[in-house]
Enzyme design. Structure first.
Site, short mmCIF file in Angstrom:
data_model
loop_
_atom_site.label_atom_id
_atom_site.label_comp_id
_atom_site.label_asym_id
_atom_site.label_seq_id
_atom_site.Cartn_x
_atom_site.Cartn_y
_atom_site.Cartn_z
N THR A 375 0.91 -1.15 0.00
CA THR A 375 0.00 0.00 0.00
C THR A 375 0.94 1.19 0.00
O THR A 375 2.13 1.02 0.24
CB THR A 375 -0.88 -0.05 1.26
OG1 THR A 375 -1.68 -1.21 1.21
CG2 THR A 375 -1.77 1.17 1.42
N THR A 393 -4.01 1.77 -2.43
CA THR A 393 -3.53 0.38 -2.33
C THR A 393 -4.07 -0.54 -3.41
O THR A 393 -5.14 -0.29 -3.98
CB THR A 393 -3.93 -0.19 -0.94
OG1 THR A 393 -3.37 -1.48 -0.80
CG2 THR A 393 -5.42 -0.28 -0.77
N ASP A 417 -9.91 -8.07 1.98
CA ASP A 417 -10.16 -7.24 3.16
C ASP A 417 -11.56 -7.46 3.74
O ASP A 417 -11.85 -7.03 4.85
CB ASP A 417 -9.98 -5.75 2.83
CG ASP A 417 -8.52 -5.31 2.97
OD1 ASP A 417 -7.72 -6.06 3.54
OD2 ASP A 417 -8.19 -4.20 2.50
N GLY A 467 0.83 -0.82 5.41
CA GLY A 467 1.20 -1.80 6.44
C GLY A 467 0.05 -2.68 6.90
O GLY A 467 0.14 -3.27 7.98
#
Ligand code: DON
Length: 564
Positions: A375, A393, A417, A467
């Site tokens: 990202t 990202t 996600d 991260g």
């Protein structure tokens, strides 16, 4: 004698000169007050700075940087992904833009499960079905439409030039391209993009002709150049060839959304940050409030009490994230309850200095109502003091690793996600449930935390990082490094970090972040300490008391700060 004197003088001059040089190299950013860009690659930073120097504002520079990163930082910079922008005008008005990807219309809650109800490994990561409908191009068009000053075409052109003429790759990019060669080959049969016989090395020229042509369509037709016509045809063709589900209707229907920033206070500072579908803003405000009443400043940076307090706050906040955070257009996120100071204080009451709280004993609250280059974040402030924090990202490094044939851009694997199944961790070890289940048209929950901070009504800091799950804790700790531990912006970014996310019940610590005695004390109290490699790439700007722009570019990557 005269000769000797001259030597002495020359030596003195040399020493003075090298001292000044050292000082100016170190503090170079302190002298800038007209504009600053801090982002993941030197080429993109230069593009952004040029735009500022030509009279572009922070949003103009952000648009140019976004496209330049899509070329020079293929791991994460993108047109096939999405992101979030937090904006603050020089006058103090704030706004946020959600250009997060969306689940395609044909997506369904159990799409990644086999017939026995188990999650199929890698299906939400390394397949055509892993991609959400990309949001970045629409996001840039929207941001420019609302706030841009320079001509759109002039903001896209530098990226076209970088793609067509090529740019020299860094050692880090060569390494990451090389380590993904077999995956590129496997996932892109017949395509030669990113492949190099004998491997890539620092200084090689990366030329991306297909991407240059795609960017030209975006330059000339804006949104329509990407969401309809040739590129849409090619993207849908790519989907058909790989059992993907993004349709032309999904593309035509994609729109980014302006959302009111969520704001909070930490001591005398006002925090302006990203609302859901990012969990980042809410989690950051919860974390800041959790530690606000403790004497962090007196304890000091990464001392045992500091670490223990921060870990216990993080444990509780990530537990809440797993249950209550999701796309607000589909799930009623109890924002006010989560940010209620009394609620957060109560959560912290169960914490004891004598022993680590077990994560198994912490549940999401109840009330009514790792190495990271995948990202990327950039921070920009212009001459007038308008500021932009954007985190964007593809999710995994190079996203799904699938390049759209003919169009030359990488697709995201953002669908990972979502919570594929309640309680089953995603690639970042994060778990979720109903709030973040898959539904057609829904946005997957994010941890991205682009943030702008004010002090006494004036711009104070612009900050963010990649991260994965560690984004929130890295932004949190960078802010504390400045406000509590008096570090300048570069030190605050350089400083080693640690991370806890409720489950798994580990404290992940960057090598060198904690001294042995601190590690021993924490272990004695029952904390499971896991030492690992670098975490996050924080790119941030601090406004000094005298009004100078002080950059912090993360040394963990190729991140670069440029100002004037
Ligand atoms: O939106 C999110 O939270 C993730 N897709 C971010 C991924 C990321 O930061 C990867 N980099 N390490």
């Amino acid at each position: 004698m005269k000769y000797q004197f001259n030597i002495k003088r020359t030596l003195l001059l040399l020493i003075a000169f090298s001292f000044l040089q050292g000082a100016s190299a170190q503090d170079a950013s302190i002298k800038y007050r007209n504009g600053m860009v801090v982002c993941a690659t030197p080429d993109a930073a230069k593009v952004g700075l040029d735009i500022l120097k030509k009279g572009g504002n922070a949003v103009d520079a952000a648009v140019a940087v976004q496209f330049a990163l899509a070329v020079t930082h293929p791991e994460a910079g993108n047109i096939g992904g999405g992101g979030f922008m937090v904006y603050r005008s020089a006058k103090g008005e704030s706004n946020t833009l959600d250009f997060r990807e969306k689940a395609p219309a044909a997506a369904s809650p159990n799409m990644y499960l086999d017939s026995a109800g188990n999650v199929i490994p890698d299906m939400s990561i390394l397949t055509h079905q892993a991609s959400g409908v990309p949001g970045s191009v629409d996001g840039m068009v929207e941001a420019h439409r609302k706030y841009g000053k320079l001509k759109w075409a002039d903001l896209v052109q530098p990226a076209i030039d970088l793609a067509r003429d090529g740019f020299k790759i860094t050692r880090l990019l060569a390494g990451s391209l090389n380590s993904h060669q077999s995956q590129f080959e496997k996932l892109n049969p017949g395509k030669t993009y990113f492949l190099k016989i004998g491997g890539w090395k620092e200084g090689d020229l990366l030329i991306q002709e297909d991407l240059a042509k795609t960017l030209e369509l975006i330059r000339d037709k804006g949104r329509d150049g990407f969401y309809t016509g040739k590129i849409a045809d090619e993207l849908v063709e790519e989907m058909k060839n790989g059992n993907g589900i993004i349709s032309k209707t999904d593309l035509a229907n994609y729109h980014s959304v302006w959302r009111k920033a969520i704001t909070g206070k930490y001591k005398g500072y006002k925090i302006i940050t990203m609302p859901p579908p990012s969990s980042g803003g809410i989690a950051l405000l919860q974390l800041l409030h959790s530690v606000e009443n403790y004497p962090l400043h007196r304890w000091g940076y990464n001392q045992d009490s500091t670490v223990q307090l921060i870990v216990e706050a993080e444990r509780r906040v990530y537990a809440d994230r797993s249950k209550y955070l999701g796309d607000p257009d589909f799930y009623k996120v109890p924002v006010d309850s989560l940010l209620n100071p009394a609620y957060i204080d109560l959560r912290m009451k169960s914490f004891s200095w004598n022993a680590a709280t077990l994560s198994s004993s912490i549940q999401p609250g109840s009330f009514v109502g790792y190495e990271s280059d995948q990202t990327t974040h950039y921070s920009i402030v212009d001459h007038d003091g308008n500021s932009v924090a954007i985190t964007t990202t593809l999710n995994g490094s190079f996203g799904s690793k699938i390049v759209v044939k003919g169009a030359g851009f990488l697709l995201n694997n953002e669908m990972d996600d979502f919570s594929a199944k309640p309680g089953v961790p995603n690639m970042f070890g994060l778990i979720g449930g109903k709030a973040n289940s898959i539904q057609p048209g829904k946005r997957m929950l994010s941890s991205m935390t682009p943030t702008i901070i004010e002090k006494d009504g004036k711009l104070f800091m612009v900050v963010g990082t990649p991260g994965g799950s560690t984004i929130i804790t890295s932004v949190f700790q960078t802010i504390l490094n400045v406000i509590e531990f008096n570090q300048d912006m570069q030190q605050a970014v350089d400083s080693k970090r640690f991370h806890h996310q409720w489950l798994p019940d580990n404290v992940n610590v960057e090598r060198g972040a904690l001294i042995e005695t601190v590690i021993d004390k924490l272990k004695q109290k029952g904390y499971k300490i896991i030492i690992g490699g670098p975490s996050g790439r924080v790119d941030a700007i601090l406004i000094t008391k005298d009004g100078y722009y002080q950059g912090g570019a993360d040394p963990r990557g190729d991140d670069t700060k440029l100002g004037y």
